[in-house]
Design a protein around this motif. Sequence first.
Motif, PDB file in Angstrom:
ATOM      1  N   ALA A   1      52.626  44.966  37.953  1.00  0.00           N
ATOM      2  CA  ALA A   1      52.504  43.681  38.661  1.00  0.00           C
ATOM      3  C   ALA A   1      51.490  43.791  39.806  1.00  0.00           C
ATOM      4  CB  ALA A   1      53.869  43.240  39.174  1.00  0.00           C
ATOM      5  N   VAL A   2      51.410  44.977  40.438  1.00  0.00           N
ATOM      6  CA  VAL A   2      50.387  45.159  41.481  1.00  0.00           C
ATOM      7  C   VAL A   2      49.001  44.944  40.850  1.00  0.00           C
ATOM      8  CG1 VAL A   2      49.371  46.781  43.139  1.00  0.00           C
ATOM      9  CG2 VAL A   2      51.853  46.756  42.816  1.00  0.00           C
ATOM     10  N   ALA A   3      48.825  45.459  39.630  1.00  0.00           N
ATOM     11  CA  ALA A   3      47.543  45.249  38.927  1.00  0.00           C
ATOM     12  C   ALA A   3      47.374  43.778  38.555  1.00  0.00           C
ATOM     13  CB  ALA A   3      47.485  46.130  37.681  1.00  0.00           C
ATOM     14  N   ALA A   4      48.487  43.119  38.242  1.00  0.00           N
ATOM     15  CA  ALA A   4      48.421  41.708  37.811  1.00  0.00           C
ATOM     16  C   ALA A   4      47.841  40.811  38.897  1.00  0.00           C
ATOM     17  CB  ALA A   4      49.810  41.219  37.423  1.00  0.00           C
ATOM     18  N   LYS A   5      48.088  41.185  40.140  1.00  0.00           N
ATOM     19  CA  LYS A   5      47.563  40.363  41.249  1.00  0.00           C
ATOM     20  C   LYS A   5      46.040  40.251  41.141  1.00  0.00           C
ATOM     21  CE  LYS A   5      47.665  40.186  46.296  1.00  0.00           C
ATOM     22  NZ  LYS A   5      48.355  38.913  46.533  1.00  0.00           N
ATOM     23  N   TYR A   6      45.400  41.368  40.732  1.00  0.00           N
ATOM     24  CA  TYR A   6      43.938  41.375  40.598  1.00  0.00           C
ATOM     25  C   TYR A   6      43.491  40.518  39.407  1.00  0.00           C
ATOM     26  CZ  TYR A   6      44.025  45.453  43.690  1.00  0.00           C
ATOM     27  OH  TYR A   6      44.220  46.299  44.750  1.00  0.00           O
ATOM     28  N   MET A   7      44.404  40.256  38.484  1.00  0.00           N
ATOM     29  CA  MET A   7      44.009  39.534  37.268  1.00  0.00           C
ATOM     30  C   MET A   7      44.405  38.052  37.369  1.00  0.00           C
ATOM     31  SD  MET A   7      45.396  42.299  34.510  1.00  0.00           S
ATOM     32  CE  MET A   7      45.399  44.050  34.837  1.00  0.00           C
ATOM     33  N   ILE A   8      45.643  37.797  37.806  1.00  0.00           N
ATOM     34  CA  ILE A   8      46.155  36.422  37.735  1.00  0.00           C
ATOM     35  C   ILE A   8      45.648  35.569  38.901  1.00  0.00           C
ATOM     36  CG2 ILE A   8      48.273  35.006  37.722  1.00  0.00           C
ATOM     37  CD1 ILE A   8      49.656  37.284  36.209  1.00  0.00           C
ATOM     38  N   GLU A   9      45.626  36.144  40.096  1.00  0.00           N
ATOM     39  CA  GLU A   9      45.260  35.325  41.264  1.00  0.00           C
ATOM     40  C   GLU A   9      43.859  34.715  41.137  1.00  0.00           C
ATOM     41  OE1 GLU A   9      46.943  36.436  45.165  1.00  0.00           O
ATOM     42  OE2 GLU A   9      44.894  36.363  45.884  1.00  0.00           O
ATOM     43  N   PRO A  10      42.824  35.518  40.815  1.00  0.00           N
ATOM     44  CA  PRO A  10      41.500  34.889  40.715  1.00  0.00           C
ATOM     45  C   PRO A  10      41.363  33.952  39.522  1.00  0.00           C
ATOM     46  CG  PRO A  10      41.367  37.253  40.229  1.00  0.00           C
ATOM     47  CD  PRO A  10      42.773  36.971  40.642  1.00  0.00           C
ATOM     48  N   ALA A  11      42.002  34.291  38.395  1.00  0.00           N
ATOM     49  CA  ALA A  11      41.830  33.442  37.208  1.00  0.00           C
ATOM     50  C   ALA A  11      42.588  32.131  37.361  1.00  0.00           C
ATOM     51  CB  ALA A  11      42.311  34.185  35.958  1.00  0.00           C
ATOM     52  N   ALA A  12      43.803  32.215  37.891  1.00  0.00           N
ATOM     53  CA  ALA A  12      44.638  31.007  37.979  1.00  0.00           C
ATOM     54  C   ALA A  12      44.362  30.222  39.255  1.00  0.00           C
ATOM     55  CB  ALA A  12      46.116  31.397  37.914  1.00  0.00           C
ATOM     56  N   GLY A  13      43.795  30.899  40.251  1.00  0.00           N
ATOM     57  CA  GLY A  13      43.536  30.216  41.523  1.00  0.00           C
ATOM     58  C   GLY A  13      44.824  29.900  42.257  1.00  0.00           C
ATOM     59  N   ILE A  14      45.781  30.779  42.145  1.00  0.00           N
ATOM     60  CA  ILE A  14      47.077  30.584  42.810  1.00  0.00           C
ATOM     61  C   ILE A  14      47.426  31.903  43.522  1.00  0.00           C
ATOM     62  CG2 ILE A  14      49.539  30.019  42.484  1.00  0.00           C
ATOM     63  CD1 ILE A  14      48.781  28.896  39.729  1.00  0.00           C
ATOM     64  N   PRO A  15      47.873  31.830  44.786  1.00  0.00           N
ATOM     65  CA  PRO A  15      48.235  33.092  45.452  1.00  0.00           C
ATOM     66  C   PRO A  15      49.396  33.782  44.740  1.00  0.00           C
ATOM     67  CG  PRO A  15      48.708  31.189  46.866  1.00  0.00           C
ATOM     68  CD  PRO A  15      48.006  30.668  45.649  1.00  0.00           C
ATOM     69  N   VAL A  16      49.252  35.085  44.557  1.00  0.00           N
ATOM     70  CA  VAL A  16      50.283  35.858  43.848  1.00  0.00           C
ATOM     71  C   VAL A  16      50.892  36.860  44.817  1.00  0.00           C
ATOM     72  CG1 VAL A  16      50.717  37.484  41.964  1.00  0.00           C
ATOM     73  CG2 VAL A  16      49.073  35.628  41.629  1.00  0.00           C
ATOM     74  N   ASN A  17      52.186  36.752  45.031  1.00  0.00           N
ATOM     75  CA  ASN A  17      52.917  37.734  45.839  1.00  0.00           C
ATOM     76  C   ASN A  17      53.595  38.699  44.883  1.00  0.00           C
ATOM     77  OD1 ASN A  17      54.709  38.961  47.796  1.00  0.00           O
ATOM     78  ND2 ASN A  17      56.288  37.526  47.111  1.00  0.00           N
ATOM     79  N   VAL A  18      53.367  39.991  45.089  1.00  0.00           N
ATOM     80  CA  VAL A  18      53.980  40.995  44.208  1.00  0.00           C
ATOM     81  C   VAL A  18      55.030  41.735  45.011  1.00  0.00           C
ATOM     82  CG1 VAL A  18      53.556  43.051  42.818  1.00  0.00           C
ATOM     83  CG2 VAL A  18      51.836  41.252  42.934  1.00  0.00           C
ATOM     84  N   GLU A  19      56.228  41.802  44.489  1.00  0.00           N
ATOM     85  CA  GLU A  19      57.295  42.371  45.304  1.00  0.00           C
ATOM     86  C   GLU A  19      58.278  43.185  44.483  1.00  0.00           C
ATOM     87  OE1 GLU A  19      58.360  39.390  48.065  1.00  0.00           O
ATOM     88  OE2 GLU A  19      59.915  40.644  48.962  1.00  0.00           O
TER      89      GLU A  19
END
Length: 610
Positions: free
Chosen positions: A308-326
């Motif tokens: 999920a830490v890696a997902a932040k680099y993928m989902i946040e820029p593509a979706a344009g939505i802030p991603v909190n990973v916890e």
Amino acid sequence: MCGIVGYIGNRSCIDIIYKGLQRLEYRGYDSAGIAVLKNNEISMVKSEGKLAKLEASLSKLPQDASRGIGHTRWATHGIPDTINAHPHVDGSVALVHNGIIENYLELKSQLQKEGVKFVSQTDTEVALQMFIKLYKQHKDPSKTIFALVKVLKGAFSLGILLADHPDELFVVKYGSPLVIGRGQGENFFASDAMALVGHTSKFCFLNDKEIARITPNEIEIWNFAGESLPLQFTEVNISSASTEKQGFRHYMLKEIHEQPRVMSSMIKRFVNADAGTLNIADMGLDKLDLKRINNIHMVACGTAYYSAVAAKYMIEPAAGIPVNVELASEFRYRSPWLNRDSLVIAVSQSGETADTLACVKHAKDAGAQIFSICNVQMSSIPRASHATLYMEAGPEIGVASTKAFTGMLLAHYLVGLAMGVRRNRVSSDELKRALNDLRNLPALVEHAVDSKADVEKVCAKYYESTNFIYMGRGTSFPIALEGALKLKEISYIHAEGYAGGELKHGPIALIDRHMPVVALCPRDNQYEKMVSNIEEVKARQGRVIAVGAADDEALKVIGHDYLVFPEIANPALQAIISVVPLQLLSYYIAVMRGTDVDQPRNLAKSVTVE
Ligand code: M6R
């Protein structure tokens, strides 16, 4: 954690239960035991340590017994010895338990005051003795269980065998997974459908707060309030070959080798390569209102968390939505800001991790949409989610997660793109390019796996080290975290992963000539920064194991040792490839140290207690 299994029918149950426990051993291997019923008498064998130690005692059981329950333990209360092993038996009642009875001390002292003598240190024996006490009052097993569940607090999936009710087994599901398998003239229960491979493909997945009475021909289910519930069976086919080692020395090595296949089957299911589009409906995303979302929380534990830490680099820029990973264990207790515009993405191989499941339930109550990325079909997290993307990576049996991790990374990449498409942030050209990058992914992962002999040679130099540091930047940072976790888990070497930029904020103080530092250096936009970090390590005499491209001659001469990965100019996909040499590094170091690779000490594959 802990695996339970039960059988009632007309066949000898010992082998069925023993083999079921073998398939559940990933849930815990501190001790094991089996209790069977024959001629209204319960016989039991138990032993500390792994299940294999129990095998020699099986001949002591009546071989034609056709009802029984079994348990493989991950110790919570009481050391892993034979006395604390399950089943717990007193007279005519035998009980197995998966979970934790949180109020066991209070109940134990109450029962002790009433004259009950305890032999073990477990919370489970309290459940057994409480059952026996209530059974004396209620006389009827199901009425007793309705009363029992009112007094127990915590998480408890129970299997109960009664000498005076030889044609019935009883089970309770609360907090820990439990499934009933239907056969012909025989029925089963287990913590996981995989335990029943080869016996049935018809499963009834119990929900929390359900109780079942199981006979050879009948299954009845009630909720804790005593209301009868309809039976719902799902067909789940698990091939027995997928649960075997297939010639590999360890499941972990087999699962590392399966990664190219997992990649290509996920790509086949989710990508329409000719049209250059994504099968968004197959990914489960059509069930969500994606336009509404303005904040995303990703919750997970362990390896799933690093994905999920890696997902932040993928989902946040593509979706344009802030991603909190916890971490799920933190998120569940901190009153996070959630509303109907939130999307919670729960990531879990097993779909059963207690903390992740608790986050899902909490977020659902807060009105958030819940999407899960899981591997095990019909497990608890998907059942509690609004939509699920199944990786379908096949059973992952090695405790150290490998193919599920790369499956999760690929899922995150595709989910990011799909959200970007639905939210009109990713154009069809951009999508085509992003999907085109996937064409070679399975082959590149395979190539990385093929480098195992080179990795093994490097391991021979370092396997006696007592500490390791891993570092990476960008999408290589979560890979450094995951590489360090893999090494800790199976080789018992202390290892930490850091973002390259963080090293000089403290960890560099640890560097000396005894410290191997694994440095992930794909030629991305932070490559030069990584090279500087390596130089800083070398200046302090750290031993550098650089990981980079085969033709990166400059990098080869900077490090003391070199591991190769195939390079791809897509940081998300590079992360999937880069982790492979680190998986192999931990694997061969563990083999050289002689540890138990597939069942490392103190761990269990599925963490169903807090
Ligand atoms: O089943 P899950 O993915 O929810 O499990 C989460 C962690 O327990 C798991 O990733 C654990 O860290 C693995 N043993 C890592 O190899």
